[in-house]
Scaffold this active site. Structure first.
Site, mmCIF file in Angstrom:
data_model
loop_
_atom_site.group_PDB
_atom_site.id
_atom_site.type_symbol
_atom_site.label_atom_id
_atom_site.label_comp_id
_atom_site.label_asym_id
_atom_site.label_seq_id
_atom_site.Cartn_x
_atom_site.Cartn_y
_atom_site.Cartn_z
ATOM 1 N N SER A 76 -0.331 12.454 39.661
ATOM 2 C CA SER A 76 0.969 12.869 39.128
ATOM 3 C C SER A 76 1.069 14.327 38.686
ATOM 4 O O SER A 76 1.890 14.655 37.841
ATOM 5 C CB SER A 76 1.359 11.948 37.967
ATOM 6 O OG SER A 76 0.465 12.129 36.903
ATOM 7 N N TYR A 140 4.478 15.736 45.251
ATOM 8 C CA TYR A 140 4.419 14.592 44.341
ATOM 9 C C TYR A 140 5.702 13.756 44.459
ATOM 10 O O TYR A 140 5.652 12.542 44.680
ATOM 11 C CB TYR A 140 4.222 15.084 42.899
ATOM 12 C CG TYR A 140 4.493 14.042 41.856
ATOM 13 C CD1 TYR A 140 3.663 12.928 41.730
ATOM 14 C CD2 TYR A 140 5.599 14.146 41.010
ATOM 15 C CE1 TYR A 140 3.932 11.960 40.779
ATOM 16 C CE2 TYR A 140 5.868 13.187 40.069
ATOM 17 C CZ TYR A 140 5.040 12.090 39.954
ATOM 18 O OH TYR A 140 5.307 11.129 39.019
HETATM 19 N N1 UFG Z 1 6.960 24.260 30.193
HETATM 20 C C1 UFG Z 1 6.742 25.473 29.588
HETATM 21 N N2 UFG Z 1 5.476 25.763 29.176
HETATM 22 C C2 UFG Z 1 4.420 24.921 29.351
HETATM 23 C C3 UFG Z 1 4.659 23.669 29.979
HETATM 24 C C4 UFG Z 1 5.945 23.364 30.381
HETATM 25 O O1 UFG Z 1 7.657 26.277 29.409
HETATM 26 O O2 UFG Z 1 3.301 25.259 28.984
HETATM 27 C C5 UFG Z 1 8.330 23.922 30.620
HETATM 28 C C6 UFG Z 1 8.428 23.617 32.082
HETATM 29 O O3 UFG Z 1 8.594 24.786 32.833
HETATM 30 C C7 UFG Z 1 9.637 22.686 32.111
HETATM 31 C C8 UFG Z 1 9.567 21.953 30.766
HETATM 32 O O4 UFG Z 1 8.716 22.753 29.947
HETATM 33 O O5 UFG Z 1 10.811 23.428 32.157
HETATM 34 C C9 UFG Z 1 8.964 20.577 30.879
HETATM 35 O O6 UFG Z 1 7.771 20.666 31.610
HETATM 36 P P1 UFG Z 1 6.758 19.454 31.796
HETATM 37 O O7 UFG Z 1 5.620 19.930 32.620
HETATM 38 O O8 UFG Z 1 6.475 18.833 30.480
HETATM 39 O O9 UFG Z 1 7.622 18.384 32.594
HETATM 40 P P2 UFG Z 1 8.394 18.576 33.983
HETATM 41 O O10 UFG Z 1 9.844 18.537 33.657
HETATM 42 O O11 UFG Z 1 7.890 19.671 34.810
HETATM 43 O O12 UFG Z 1 7.866 17.267 34.697
HETATM 44 C C10 UFG Z 1 8.589 16.102 34.776
HETATM 45 C C11 UFG Z 1 7.641 14.944 34.946
HETATM 46 C C12 UFG Z 1 6.925 15.047 36.277
HETATM 47 C C13 UFG Z 1 7.918 15.244 37.364
HETATM 48 C C14 UFG Z 1 8.759 16.448 37.093
HETATM 49 C C15 UFG Z 1 9.774 16.693 38.170
HETATM 50 O O13 UFG Z 1 6.703 14.950 33.905
HETATM 51 O O14 UFG Z 1 6.207 13.868 36.511
HETATM 52 O O15 UFG Z 1 9.444 16.236 35.868
HETATM 53 O O16 UFG Z 1 10.333 17.957 38.079
HETATM 54 F F1 UFG Z 1 7.314 15.422 38.550
#
Ligand code: UFG
Length: 322
Positions: A76, A140
């Site tokens: 994931s 993914y």
């Molecule tokens: N972010 C930061 N800094 C960090 C980590 C994350 O600014 O250190 C931001 C990311 O860019 C994003 C938001 O915080 O805008 C959330 O990020 P996450 O990684 O926590 O979660 P995502 O939205 O990227 O991921 C979720 C699900 C995944 C899925 C994805 C699809 O957790 O399983 O949405 O876009 F694939």
């Protein structure tokens, strides 16, 4: 009525919380997990545990007669899926196809599958309903969408009662079960690592999005509410049908709002630095979960962001003391 269930990936974050809730609801639960990313000590009390590959184990285990499978086991990490797609096509798609085949062969009637908001890619409408076009922007999401298609065909042809739950941003913890990835990429646990001193600062990936404060907006859903949707999906499953439900709260919070909530909960300054956008990140991902509310009778109870962060923080501190 109590069911005899297999939970793949029950040593992982969402899988362990769901397995724990299933046991509390009186079901007979067998967890299968190869511990490639899960943790042996996260396997809930009161389950039978088999260490191994979900498909390998299912091929023989399901002959014992089960009422259903909840399939959480998966790769994931979005970034890893772009660098090593084979790992995702084999680990997610091939494993799921073999699991579906084993279920068909042994007549296992129900399946609940962990799908994702990543199947929608860059959304055209917000909040996103299940009828929105799919168009994953990463491998993914593509593998999860491929599995959703396979499940639809198996339901039609073989009478499987199937549900795919498309998770938005899962967060929080439940009792001793929470998020502890060896490679952490998720925002809330990363921000909390700054509060525990395991990290100096958090990077904000992009401040130039078309959102109120310029940072990306996500729909954070408490893992407890998410687990409850799985229990409801099991109850509502209908032979020959594959239903897809989005699971989110319908409210978006920006990266800055999440960091502020973490500051309020932990009392720590949590230094933050703006960094470039992370490739493939949509600006806004918010769920319409109207279908889950209407058809499953699902009502998320833990929607307050500070409450979600508090539970994650309690879990983080509990782990630090252990
Ligand atoms: N972010 C930061 N800094 C960090 C980590 C994350 O600014 O250190 C931001 C990311 O860019 C994003 C938001 O915080 O805008 C959330 O990020 P996450 O990684 O926590 O979660 P995502 O939205 O990227 O991921 C979720 C699900 C995944 C899925 C994805 C699809 O957790 O399983 O949405 O876009 F694939």
């Amino acid at each position: 009525a109590p069911m005899k269930l297999v939970v793949t990936g029950g040593a992982g974050y969402v899988g362990s919380v769901c397995a724990a809730r299933l046991v509390e609801a009186g079901h007979d639960v067998t967890v299968v997990d190869d511990l490639s990313t899960g943790h042996a000590d996260a396997v809930p009390d009161g389950v039978r545990f088999i260490q191994g590959d979900a498909a390998d184990v299912a091929e023989t285990l399901l002959s014992q007669g089960f009422d259903g499978v909840l399939h959480f086991a998966a790769k994931s990490l979005v970034g890893e899926s772009m660098q090593d797609p084979g790992l995702y096509w084999r680990g997610n798609v091939l494993t799921s196809l073999r699991l579906l085949e084993a279920m068909r062969k042994h007549g296992t009637p129900r399946l609940v599958f962990s799908s994702t908001a990543a199947t929608y890619g860059e959304p055209e409408v917000s909040p996103i309903p299940e009828t929105a076009p799919t168009g994953p922007t990463n491998t993914y999401g593509a593998t999860k969408l491929a599995i959703d298609y396979a499940i639809t065909s198996y339901a039609r042809a073989h009478g499987l009662a199937a549900t795919s739950l498309r998770y938005f941003n899962v967060a929080g913890a439940y009792g001793r079960y929470g998020e502890r990835h060896a490679t952490e990429t998720h925002l809330i646990p990363i921000v909390l690592q700054v509060a525990t001193g395991d990290r100096d600062r958090v990077q904000i990936f992009g401040e130039d999005y078309p959102t109120p404060d310029g940072t990306a907006v996500r729909d954070y859903i408490h893992v407890h509410d998410l687990a409850d949707a799985h229990l409801l999906a099991l109850e509502h499953a209908t032979e020959g049908r594959h239903e897809i439900y989005n699971l989110g709260n319908g409210t978006g919070f920006s990266v800055r709002e999440v960091i502020d909530a973490c500051r309020a909960v932990t009392g720590h300054d949590i230094p933050a630095a703006v960094a470039p956008r992370r490739s493939g990140d949509p600006a806004v991902l918010v769920a319409s979960a109207e279908k889950a509310r209407a058809e499953l009778g699902w009502t998320p109870q833990h929607t307050d962001l500070q409450g979600i962060v508090s539970d994650a923080w309690r879990f983080t501190q509990q782990r630090a003391r252990a």
